[in-house]
Design a protein around this motif. Sequence first.
Motif, PDB file in Angstrom:
ATOM      1  N   LEU A 110      10.550  -2.962   0.168  1.00 10.84           N
ATOM      2  CA  LEU A 110      11.365  -3.454   1.283  1.00 10.84           C
ATOM      3  C   LEU A 110      11.829  -2.241   2.071  1.00 10.84           C
ATOM      4  N   GLU A 111      11.474  -2.174   3.349  1.00 12.30           N
ATOM      5  CA  GLU A 111      11.698  -0.963   4.129  1.00 12.30           C
ATOM      6  C   GLU A 111      12.437  -1.269   5.422  1.00 12.30           C
ATOM      7  N   ARG A 112      13.492  -0.494   5.675  1.00 11.32           N
ATOM      8  CA  ARG A 112      14.252  -0.619   6.931  1.00 11.32           C
ATOM      9  C   ARG A 112      13.981   0.612   7.784  1.00 11.32           C
ATOM     10  N   THR A 113      13.493   0.370   9.005  1.00 11.52           N
ATOM     11  CA  THR A 113      13.225   1.430   9.965  1.00 11.52           C
ATOM     12  C   THR A 113      13.817   1.016  11.317  1.00 11.52           C
ATOM     13  N   ASN A 114      14.705   1.850  11.830  1.00 17.17           N
ATOM     14  CA  ASN A 114      15.367   1.533  13.105  1.00 17.17           C
ATOM     15  C   ASN A 114      16.001   0.136  13.066  1.00 17.17           C
ATOM     16  N   SER A 115      16.656  -0.170  11.969  1.00 20.28           N
ATOM     17  CA  SER A 115      17.402  -1.425  11.756  1.00 20.28           C
ATOM     18  C   SER A 115      16.498  -2.637  11.580  1.00 20.28           C
ATOM     19  N   LYS A 116      15.164  -2.459  11.554  1.00 19.54           N
ATOM     20  CA  LYS A 116      14.231  -3.563  11.367  1.00 19.54           C
ATOM     21  C   LYS A 116      13.653  -3.506   9.956  1.00 19.54           C
ATOM     22  N   TRP A 117      13.579  -4.686   9.297  1.00 19.19           N
ATOM     23  CA  TRP A 117      13.095  -4.759   7.927  1.00 19.19           C
ATOM     24  C   TRP A 117      11.648  -5.245   7.876  1.00 19.19           C
ATOM     25  N   GLN A 118      10.885  -4.648   6.969  1.00 15.53           N
ATOM     26  CA  GLN A 118       9.531  -5.078   6.679  1.00 15.53           C
ATOM     27  C   GLN A 118       9.334  -5.111   5.164  1.00 15.53           C
ATOM     28  N   ALA A 119       8.358  -5.904   4.736  1.00 13.60           N
ATOM     29  CA  ALA A 119       8.018  -6.005   3.311  1.00 13.60           C
ATOM     30  C   ALA A 119       6.533  -5.741   3.128  1.00 13.60           C
ATOM     31  N   ARG A 120       6.203  -5.081   2.013  1.00 13.12           N
ATOM     32  CA  ARG A 120       4.809  -4.851   1.652  1.00 13.12           C
ATOM     33  C   ARG A 120       4.649  -5.039   0.146  1.00 13.12           C
ATOM     34  N   TRP A 121       3.564  -5.700  -0.254  1.00 12.24           N
ATOM     35  CA  TRP A 121       3.225  -5.847  -1.664  1.00 12.24           C
ATOM     36  C   TRP A 121       2.165  -4.813  -2.028  1.00 12.24           C
ATOM     37  N   ASP A 122       2.322  -4.197  -3.179  1.00 15.37           N
ATOM     38  CA  ASP A 122       1.252  -3.380  -3.737  1.00 15.37           C
ATOM     39  C   ASP A 122       0.555  -4.234  -4.788  1.00 15.37           C
ATOM     40  N   LEU A 123      -0.686  -4.646  -4.511  1.00 19.07           N
ATOM     41  CA  LEU A 123      -1.475  -5.508  -5.382  1.00 19.07           C
ATOM     42  C   LEU A 123      -2.432  -4.645  -6.199  1.00 19.07           C
ATOM     43  N   GLU A 124      -2.541  -4.948  -7.490  1.00 15.02           N
ATOM     44  CA  GLU A 124      -3.247  -4.049  -8.394  1.00 15.02           C
ATOM     45  C   GLU A 124      -4.679  -3.771  -7.958  1.00 15.02           C
ATOM     46  N   ARG A 125      -5.437  -4.782  -7.552  1.00 17.23           N
ATOM     47  CA  ARG A 125      -6.825  -4.570  -7.136  1.00 17.23           C
ATOM     48  C   ARG A 125      -6.966  -4.447  -5.620  1.00 17.23           C
ATOM     49  N   SER A 126      -6.225  -5.226  -4.882  1.00 19.42           N
ATOM     50  CA  SER A 126      -6.383  -5.261  -3.423  1.00 19.42           C
ATOM     51  C   SER A 126      -5.661  -4.129  -2.721  1.00 19.42           C
ATOM     52  N   GLY A 127      -4.715  -3.491  -3.406  1.00 19.27           N
ATOM     53  CA  GLY A 127      -3.979  -2.387  -2.790  1.00 19.27           C
ATOM     54  C   GLY A 127      -2.779  -2.849  -1.974  1.00 19.27           C
ATOM     55  N   MET A 128      -2.277  -1.961  -1.130  1.00 19.77           N
ATOM     56  CA  MET A 128      -1.073  -2.229  -0.358  1.00 19.77           C
ATOM     57  C   MET A 128      -1.388  -3.169   0.812  1.00 19.77           C
ATOM     58  N   THR A 129      -0.551  -4.197   0.964  1.00 16.99           N
ATOM     59  CA  THR A 129      -0.734  -5.109   2.095  1.00 16.99           C
ATOM     60  C   THR A 129      -0.217  -4.469   3.379  1.00 16.99           C
ATOM     61  N   ALA A 130      -0.620  -5.035   4.496  1.00 17.83           N
ATOM     62  CA  ALA A 130      -0.003  -4.658   5.765  1.00 17.83           C
ATOM     63  C   ALA A 130       1.448  -5.103   5.748  1.00 17.83           C
ATOM     64  N   PRO A 131       2.307  -4.461   6.562  1.00 18.05           N
ATOM     65  CA  PRO A 131       3.726  -4.847   6.547  1.00 18.05           C
ATOM     66  C   PRO A 131       3.963  -6.234   7.119  1.00 18.05           C
ATOM     67  N   LEU A 132       4.940  -6.921   6.548  1.00 24.55           N
ATOM     68  CA  LEU A 132       5.380  -8.228   7.033  1.00 24.55           C
ATOM     69  C   LEU A 132       6.763  -8.064   7.634  1.00 24.55           C
ATOM     70  N   ASN A 133       6.932  -8.408   8.905  1.00 18.85           N
ATOM     71  CA  ASN A 133       8.233  -8.323   9.547  1.00 18.85           C
ATOM     72  C   ASN A 133       9.147  -9.419   9.046  1.00 18.85           C
ATOM     73  N   LEU A 134      10.384  -9.060   8.729  1.00 17.06           N
ATOM     74  CA  LEU A 134      11.365 -10.022   8.211  1.00 17.06           C
ATOM     75  C   LEU A 134      12.378 -10.384   9.288  1.00 17.06           C
TER      76      LEU A 134
END
Length: 477
Positions: free
Chosen positions: A453-477
């Motif tokens: 869960l990442e906050r940048t310039n007051s905006k939050w995004q989420a990313r999943w790290d999946l074991e085989r598929s790797g890191m997902t693109a960010p999802l805006n919250l």
Amino acid sequence: MTRNLTLPVGPILFLDDLCDDEAQVSALFVTGPGEEPAPIETGARTFRPAELARYDRGTVWRTRFRLPTGRASEYCWNGERFEVALDLSGDLRLGYVSCNGEEVGDMERAQSERNAMWERLCSQHRKRPLALLLHGGDQLYADELTQGHPLSDGWPDRIPRDPGRADLVDLRHYLRERFFERYVALLAAPPFAWLGARVPSLMQWDDHDICDGWGSLRRSRTYNPVGQTLFTVAREGFLVFQQAARDVDLPPRFLDRDGVHLGWTVHGPGLRIVAPDLRSERTRRDIMGAAGWQAIEAEARRDFEGHTFLMSSVPLLGPRLSLLELLMVSIPRMQKYEDDLRDQWQSRAHRDEWRRMLRIVRDMARRDGHGITAISGEIHLAARAVMDLGQGLELHQLTASGIAHRPPPKGWARVLGALAWLGEDPLPEHPIRIPPLPGQKARYVAERNYLLLERTNSKWQARWDLERSGMTAPLNL
């Protein structure tokens, strides 16, 4: 079976509370009998440990101290310096994990396989430090710990009718030592130990921290002397090893100072984390009791500006599991899975409570027009859902499970995806959608995972790290 212990363990950091521009932090240590950990140093100040709990094979210690939250900081212990990224004032990064184990044979797994996702989370911290690590339940799998004692060996299927007082005292000692051994093994795992010394944790419990299905089992199992002894010991272990606390000195973030329930909340700059307790008061008919509901409703009435993360150990939004529950109850050989479905908000037994919680979340978001996101574990899959709250607001549900538990068969993920296609609207005016994760086709992903869960310039995004598929693109919250 007595296991070899890796001692000493620590420091493992826990966030006690946030106050003004400081964080109240506890460092947990486990030493052999008669040993004491070195003090912690911050600048010119020295903080000595205090004994927290004593076991046959070791002693648990806690050192409480403070760190600034307006900038990066550090502490020293035993000649080593530990950097802590507790600057919560601007951009920041949180981690979320759940389901750190398995029901059977967890400690016999190869550590390189078991802790592979923990190693990846450590790598993420090295790239961009985590400020806090949120644990959403099942940090411990206690299902095997009842084995080996005459009173509990057959629990919950076979229960002694009238156990003697001395036998129950012996059972308590037996279970307490086994919980100690399992917790020590988990805390000593190298990737977790490395991360835990640098990132304060906030933990919420779920059923496996006690036993599979606790609270959804029949009252004859949980309210008998054996069941109550198990709960008492598991609760003590949860407080000691997951909160660095005892009943007499719960951290300030806890909502009930008497400990009837163990829900808590943390308030930081533009950030609120709310973690209701969905286990302490749970019965087959109730997810939370009067004290738990009073606490969450009081929190919902508080003024707040920023983003709220609601930790629901079981997913708050999901597919129409009531249909699956009805099917399983009608098939005798499937009835053993009834407690798994009854654990869910979507169970037929909890539908009124589910609506009540959804209305609370809706009103919480509308009160200040602020963002709110539910985060959950429990199902050993990665998934997301969205609920329309009206007035241009949405509730995002992010599910990340598990960090160590291997995923179920892909067929189970397809079953849940098919149920999601049917839709589920407990509040008809607020429809629920279950779209896939960014970059994924299926609604439920059967891979081990954790969440960033990442906050940048007051905006939050989420990313999943999946074991085989790797890191997902960010999802805006």
